[in-house]
Design an enzyme around this catalytic site. Sequence first.
Site, PDB file in Angstrom:
ATOM      1  N   CYS A  85       0.822  -0.969   0.035  1.00 36.52           N
ATOM      2  CA  CYS A  85      -0.336  -0.304   0.011  1.00 36.52           C
ATOM      3  C   CYS A  85       0.446   1.573   0.538  1.00 36.52           C
ATOM      4  CB  CYS A  85      -0.522   0.090   1.539  1.00 36.52           C
ATOM      5  SG  CYS A  85      -1.729  -1.487   1.245  1.00 36.52           S
ATOM      6  N   HIS A 139      -1.223   6.225   2.112  1.00 34.12           N
ATOM      7  CA  HIS A 139      -0.926   5.388   3.124  1.00 34.12           C
ATOM      8  C   HIS A 139      -1.716   6.051   5.005  1.00 34.12           C
ATOM      9  CE1 HIS A 139      -1.085   0.777   5.064  1.00 34.12           C
ATOM     10  NE2 HIS A 139      -0.454   1.826   5.728  1.00 34.12           N
TER      11      HIS A 139
HETATM   12 CA   LIG Z   1      -2.788  -1.996  -1.105  1.00 38.18          CA
END
Ligand SMILES: [Ca+2]
Length: 360
Positions: A85, A139
């Site tokens: 991510c 993120h």
């Molecule tokens: Ca992800």
Amino acid sequence: MFKYISRRSLFIVTGILILSLLNANLIFASAKTSEKGFNVLFIIIDDLRSQLGCYGQKKMITPNIDRIASEGVIFSRSYCQFPACGASRASLFTGIRPTKSRFVNYYTYAEKDAPNAVTLGEHFRENVYHTVANGKVFHHNDDSTQSWSEPHYQPDGHWRDYLLEENIKLEKDGSGPAYECADVTDIAYKDGRTVDKSIEDLKRLSKTDKFFFLTVGIVKPHLPFNAPKKYWEMYPLEKIDLADNPFLAKDAPDSAFHNWDELRGYDGIPKKGPMPDEKARKLIQGYYACTTYADAQIGRLLDTLEDLGIKDNTAIVLLGDHGWNLGEQTLWAKHCNFDTSLRTPLMFSVPGMQKLFCAQ
Ligand SMILES: [Ca+2]
């Protein structure tokens, strides 16, 4: 008919979007009254495989994502820069490649690894757009906050977002299960509330005199696979197919594989060894249910654009941050360099865009 265009990397998303807008003289539109401008609805989905109807596969039910694809351009071979991510999103939103020391894991902060980069949101903001972020965009919510014209919205609640008491207790005692089927409404889970907020933003922003760049980060189908019961019921367990290549890739080095630690940590998942078939089938059912739940939330956004009468001056971008393995090559989760982990959907639906990208 939508068109297929091949591209090798999500790295180009930033460049393509900005260049396409520049080519159309849109970035410099000074106000919404300009005939040349349009809004941007930017939807980023967590851990989304390219296993969608619009990619020629029929296993998951995603009519709303397919709707975007049918009206725009779909990139048939888009790949993330890093299959986790934080690093993937940092690379995407800065337009900068990862190296051995930059953008190296899921926990990456774009502003720490690339402190001088102008982010995509920041670029829009500096060029007369009103920029908004809801849900999981970077993120970390507090990463690169200069990108946004107003505070980043994140719905309340633990990121694992369990609703059933037994699962909340398991999570408190150590770790909850890898999936949850609860007989609840869409807004009981966080993504539904992220979209509720985004719908209110669309109503509000459609009345202002500036174009908007609205980013909506949908967390499902990220683990744990928690979704309302009605989405689970769309995928009868006995009809779920297991991966057709659940074996090590021939001649691949050991480093190509991993122990899928992201999944091993959940309650009920074996701590070592292969995934039992029945557990694998349940996980795949949960991933599919979560994807259809995410798709339904996207449908609510699309319906709002139409209801507000702003669809014809709003560009839609939809992409995932990377893919996910569902037992292929013995693997689960992401964090590898196989196609199932690196490849992820990418599509644009932009008024007039087919002229920009496709020769008829
Ligand atoms: Ca992800």
